[in-house]
Design an enzyme around this catalytic site. Structure first.
Site, PDB file in Angstrom:
ATOM      1  N   ALA A 191     -15.248  -2.164  34.698  1.00 35.43           N
ATOM      2  CA  ALA A 191     -13.933  -1.219  34.560  1.00 35.43           C
ATOM      3  C   ALA A 191     -14.474  -1.178  33.270  1.00 35.43           C
ATOM      4  O   ALA A 191     -14.782  -1.640  32.081  1.00 35.43           O
ATOM      5  CB  ALA A 191     -12.822  -0.900  35.114  1.00 35.43           C
TER       6      ALA A 191
ATOM      7  N   GLU B 194     -12.566   1.119  29.492  1.00 44.54           N
ATOM      8  CA  GLU B 194     -11.394   1.323  28.541  1.00 44.54           C
ATOM      9  C   GLU B 194     -11.814   2.479  27.597  1.00 44.54           C
ATOM     10  O   GLU B 194     -10.846   2.393  26.795  1.00 44.54           O
ATOM     11  CB  GLU B 194     -11.192   0.052  27.986  1.00 44.54           C
ATOM     12  CG  GLU B 194     -11.912  -0.665  26.350  1.00 44.54           C
ATOM     13  CD  GLU B 194     -12.358  -1.465  26.796  1.00 44.54           C
ATOM     14  OE1 GLU B 194     -13.267  -1.419  27.811  1.00 44.54           O
ATOM     15  OE2 GLU B 194     -13.283  -1.853  25.539  1.00 44.54           O
ATOM     16  N   ASN B 195     -12.159   3.394  28.079  1.00 47.51           N
ATOM     17  CA  ASN B 195     -12.576   4.893  26.884  1.00 47.51           C
ATOM     18  C   ASN B 195     -11.094   4.979  27.171  1.00 47.51           C
ATOM     19  O   ASN B 195      -9.988   4.926  27.565  1.00 47.51           O
ATOM     20  CB  ASN B 195     -13.197   5.684  27.300  1.00 47.51           C
ATOM     21  CG  ASN B 195     -14.238   4.793  28.497  1.00 47.51           C
ATOM     22  OD1 ASN B 195     -15.604   4.624  27.462  1.00 47.51           O
ATOM     23  ND2 ASN B 195     -14.876   4.836  30.058  1.00 47.51           N
TER      24      ASN B 195
ATOM     25  N   HIS C 187      -6.038  -5.427  32.105  1.00 50.37           N
ATOM     26  CA  HIS C 187      -6.925  -5.798  31.094  1.00 50.37           C
ATOM     27  C   HIS C 187      -7.793  -4.053  30.417  1.00 50.37           C
ATOM     28  O   HIS C 187      -7.526  -4.474  29.155  1.00 50.37           O
ATOM     29  CB  HIS C 187      -8.575  -7.000  31.625  1.00 50.37           C
ATOM     30  CG  HIS C 187      -8.947  -6.647  30.773  1.00 50.37           C
ATOM     31  ND1 HIS C 187      -9.390  -7.733  30.097  1.00 50.37           N
ATOM     32  CD2 HIS C 187     -10.152  -6.197  30.367  1.00 50.37           C
ATOM     33  CE1 HIS C 187     -10.523  -7.526  29.169  1.00 50.37           C
ATOM     34  NE2 HIS C 187     -11.385  -6.733  29.292  1.00 50.37           N
ATOM     35  N   GLU C 188      -8.243  -2.811  31.205  1.00 49.07           N
ATOM     36  CA  GLU C 188      -8.256  -1.753  30.588  1.00 49.07           C
ATOM     37  C   GLU C 188      -7.128  -1.378  29.598  1.00 49.07           C
ATOM     38  O   GLU C 188      -7.486  -1.241  28.586  1.00 49.07           O
ATOM     39  CB  GLU C 188      -9.119  -1.434  31.280  1.00 49.07           C
ATOM     40  CG  GLU C 188     -10.145  -1.348  32.082  1.00 49.07           C
ATOM     41  CD  GLU C 188     -11.042  -2.305  31.531  1.00 49.07           C
ATOM     42  OE1 GLU C 188     -10.922  -1.522  30.112  1.00 49.07           O
ATOM     43  OE2 GLU C 188     -11.849  -3.477  32.270  1.00 49.07           O
TER      44      GLU C 188
HETATM   45 ZN   LIG Z   1     -12.706  -5.090  28.274  1.00 51.99          ZN
END
Ligand SMILES: [Zn+2]
Length: 850
Positions: free
Chosen positions: A255, A257-258, A290-291
């Site tokens: 994934a 994280e934008n 996390h993101e």
């Molecule tokens: Zn990361």
């Protein structure tokens, strides 16, 4: 690759950007083969720059026109981008470029997945979208307009104007281009909302294809929990009006994280009880956390350059580990993390791909999204916390956020925040970032007249490019037990910072039994002369859950090593101690399931290699199976009782208590099937109303050579579910007998549903093949050839996933001459292929280097 490869980028060559960006305006006119991207970028000279060379990255772009302050210019197109004479004053650069998302199979930049447009820009994908200073230390607010007939048009930040065929988005927070994102597609949302600690309302959406709308509820709850946790534990509040997550089928990573628009591999977000296992649910919860956590550790405070990647990843992994521990069980989570670190990071750290947590150079940065950067990076943060204490850690993090919000920073900045907040000198500790390799800590003990002395000696073996190592600071958590099993010295952390140091404990009435490296307090290998009697004692009495588990693990490893190397049989003493452990109803079922997990075949191979011998994967597999049989034989009654009494009744819930019981009963089922056949598993398969129980039963059946009917039924039931079918593909290879593994994998590549261009499907088959150690390393070399063939096929389309999967070969120097010859031939065949990607050639080059 040589040391002087002109494509190599070095940390020491860093220079500040010549120009900074004050604002970016982008317009996307989406079309599958000819998307137009119009950019308007406000530049100004960087006062801290050493030169005024104007260079913009760009790859695979068709430049239509360019303007400076409204006047047409003709930039010089050079390798990797463009250059032109730019004013030594603020100016606006405009460009129009054309790109081809449909033919973007590398899945970097703007691409299409099942008719939907999406992006992946970390690390260097934005340069495939338009000309830009594509480096993380250039941060700017972005305004985006998307023009398309597709119903859902998303980008970073807050929504602006929208109407027939267009939508606008504005992100007020300055960010590097790697955090840019765009999505356009026929999607539906599972929506929710969150009120932040200061009372602001945030709209939450999980965007998916219609067919997946029933798989969003868990992800939404995980997101809310993450937002609450980051406020409560780190004081970090979300900073936009909307938080969007989008599920995408074709994605190289887990994934991304934008800012405000997280893009997820669908396997990392979609879950329903019928289609996802307990492990999937836990993983999804962790990845969403996390993101989300990256919003502060990565986005608001970002990395100056890609050498600092661990700054955001190590810290964010540490934060998601804390989160999972808080949501579930700290003891169980710590053991899981240690198992992963040993299986993957120690493997990397002790082979040709070893590199420091902050590398000194790279050819392709995508090759450094590694377990070392992520997991060892997280271990370093954990050690810092242990060394400065919880309060010091809290102060240091507050200072870090306060001082560096909106900046692109370095490991030095990070450590300085700890030094300034706590007064502690971290200059020696900083070696953890620059020195590769896993330290070994050797233990010697002395006892005289009430004084117990522990002498610890550290050494780190050489790694590529680093022959000589210096001592690092190792926090070693120690507790002492007296001979009747009571703890006489509770856990304390001693700091080993010299090559050798002694630590004395006074006032003891009897020679104690030490419990060393409690909680796995540092990512090191402990070398300790310990009798089986002592290990059995610690398995029974240690108050530290990690070391209690570790004692059982050590017993198992010792027994297995003796079986493999000396031809001895299974040790009844170990099995009886294990039986007492798993029968102890005061222990968490999830923890007891971990007690039952024997060391993996790859871990044993490394252990044998370290005794100076070439491991034989077939012998390792056979010994492990023999020990499993012996356990099933001797502990049949207790395993049967566990299986029967810990069944979960009632509706499925993925929460930790039920998941722990399922993991214990399924571990018992797997063993019992070895001596009692497949009836119990078949019954479980038939009765299963959730994927955890269904696939566990199927795996058990396949491993004992049964389950043909269930395998077919499973395929019929789930052929329409892509994520479930990944499991079906992978499980068959994972459960294959070693001699059949390569043939099974090869047969599956001919299956009509083997969509090899989809990274999840490719990994399902070939990840399972390399994970089946004895199968992959079967003496015929068929596994090596098959993998190499397919890597060569994938490389021209998707270099990133190809390069990552070459790691299956990374341990090749451990093995005997025949296997080495076979693997080297495959590596050389790949290396000599015309047009091989930069990603893959760097990886193969490192593996072949001496
Ligand atoms: Zn990361």
């Amino acid at each position: 690759m040589t040391q002087h490869d002109p494509r190599t980028v070095y940390l020491r060559d860093y220079t500040p950007p010549a120009y900074l960006v004050d604002e970016v305006r982008l317009t996307f006119r989406l079309a599958p083969h000819a998307t137009r991207v119009l950019s308007e970028i406000r530049f100004r000279p960087n006062p801290d720059a050493t030169g005024r060379d104007f260079f913009l990255h760009g790859e695979g772009l068709k430049l239509i026109s360019a303007h400076i302050n409204g006047a047409q210019v003709t930039p010089e197109l050079i390798e990797g981008g463009l250059t032109l004479d730019a004013p030594d004053a603020p100016f606006t650069f405009e460009a129009e470029v054309e790109i081809d998302p449909e033919n973007n199979t590398a899945l970097e930049g703007l691409y299409r997945s099942n008719g939907m447009y999406c992006t992946q820009c970390e690390a260097e994908g934005f340069r495939k979208i338009t000309f830009y200073p594509d480096r993380p230390d250039v941060m700017a607010p972005f305004h985006v307009r998307i023009e398309s007939d597709l119903p859902v048009l998303l980008s970073n930040g807050n929504p602006g104007a929208s109407g027939e065929g267009f939508a606008e988005w504005s992100d007020p927070w300055p960010k590097p281009a790697y955090l840019f994102a765009l999505v356009a597609g026929d999607l539906v949302a599972h929506s929710g909302s969150f009120t932040t600690m200061s009372g602001r309302d945030v709209a939450l959406n999980l965007w998916v294809r219609k067919a997946d709308i029933d798989k969003c509820a868990f992800g939404m709850e995980a997101l809310k929990k993450s937002m609450t946790w980051d406020e409560e534990v780190y004081g970090r509040e979300y900073d936009l009006d909307v938080f969007n997550i989008v599920a995408v089928d074709d994605f190289n990573m887990g994934a991304m994280e934008n800012k405000g628009l997280n893009i997820f591999n669908s396997s990392a977000v979609l879950a329903s009880p019928a289609t996802a296992t307990d492990a999937d649910f836990e993983r999804i919860e962790a990845i969403i956390a996390h993101e989300y956590f990256h919003n502060w550790t990565g986005n608001r405070v970002t990395c100056r350059d890609w050498f600092q990647l661990c700054l955001k990843e190590g810290l964010t992994v540490f934060r998601d580990q804390q989160f999972t521990g808080d949501m579930r069980s700290h003891a169980v989570k710590r053991i899981d993390d240690a198992m992963l670190l040993r299986a993957a990071q120690f493997r990397e750290d002790n082979g040709p791909l070893a590199h420091p947590v902050r590398p000194e150079s790279f050819v392709e940065i995508n090759n450094f999204y590694t377990v070392t950067v992520y997991e060892k990076g997280a271990e370093i943060v954990g050690m810092l916390r242990r060394l400065v204490g919880d309060e010091g850690y809290g102060k240091a993090l507050d200072l870090y956020f306060e001082r560096h919000d909106g900046q692109a920073v370095t490991i030095e900045d990070w450590l300085r925040a700890f030094e300034d907040a706590t007064g502690r000198d971290l200059s020696q500790f900083a070696r953890w970032y620059s020195q590769a390799g896993t330290p070994r800590v050797h233990v010697a003990e002395d006892w005289s007249e009430g004084r117990y002395t522990l002498t610890l000696r550290q050494e780190t073996p050489p790694t590529p490019g680093q022959p000589d190592k210096q001592p690092v600071v190792i926090p070693v958590a120690v507790g002492l037990l007296n001979p009747n099993g009571d703890e006489v010295v509770p856990t304390q952390v001693v700091e080993l910072n010299e090559a050798e140091q002694s630590f004395a404990f006074d006032g003891l009435s009897a020679r104690p039994v030490p419990s060393i490296l409690r909680g796995f307090s540092a990512p090191v290998i402990l070398r300790q002369e310990q009798s089986d009697e002592t290990r059995t004692f610690l398995l029974a009495h240690d108050t530290d859950p990690f070391n209690k588990w570790e004692a059982g693990r050590d017993l198992a490893r010792t027994n297995l090593m003796a079986m493999i190397q000396d031809g001895t049989g299974p040790d009844a003493g170990y099995i009886d101690a294990l039986g007492r452990g798993i029968a102890d109803e005061s222990l968490d079922p999830a923890f007891r399931a971990q007690l039952l997990a024997l060391p993996g075949e790859d871990e044993l191979a490394q252990a044998i290699f370290e005794t100076g011998h070439a491991p034989d994967p077939t012998a390792i597999h056979e010994a492990r199976e023999a020990l499993r049989h012996a356990i099933a034989d001797r502990l049949g009654d207790v395993l049967t009782r566990l299986y029967d009494t810990h069944q979960v009744t009632g509706p499925y819930s993925p929460e930790a208590a039920d998941a722990g019981r399922r993991s214990l009963t399924n571990a018992a089922l797997s063993l019992l099937s070895l001596t009692q056949g497949g009836d119990r598993a078949r019954a479980q398969y038939r009765a299963a109303d959730n994927m955890t129980q269904q696939i566990a039963a199927l795996g058990v059946l396949l491993r004992i050579g049964e389950g043909e009917a269930e395998l077919k039924a499973f395929e019929d039931q789930w052929s329409h579910e892509r994520l479930v079918m990944n499991k079906w593909f992978g499980l068959q290879v994972a459960a294959s007998a070693p001699r059949d593994a390569a043939a099974t994998a090869e047969a599956l590549t001919a299956h009509p549903a083997f969509d090899w261009k989809n990274p999840n499907r490719f990994r399902a088959v070939f990840g399972a093949l390399s994970g089946n150690a004895a199968g992959f390393h079967a003496p015929s070399g068929a596994g090596y050839r098959l993998l190499a063939d397919w890597l060569l096929k994938l490389d021209p389309l998707n270099p990133q996933t190809t390069a990552r999967m070459t790691q299956a070969f990374s341990t090749w120097k451990r093995y005997d001459a025949d296997r080495k010859t076979l693997i080297r031939a495959e590596l050389e065949r790949i290396a000599s292929t015309e047009g091989l990607s930069r990603d893959t050639s760097e990886m193969i080059g490192r593996m072949l280097a001496d």
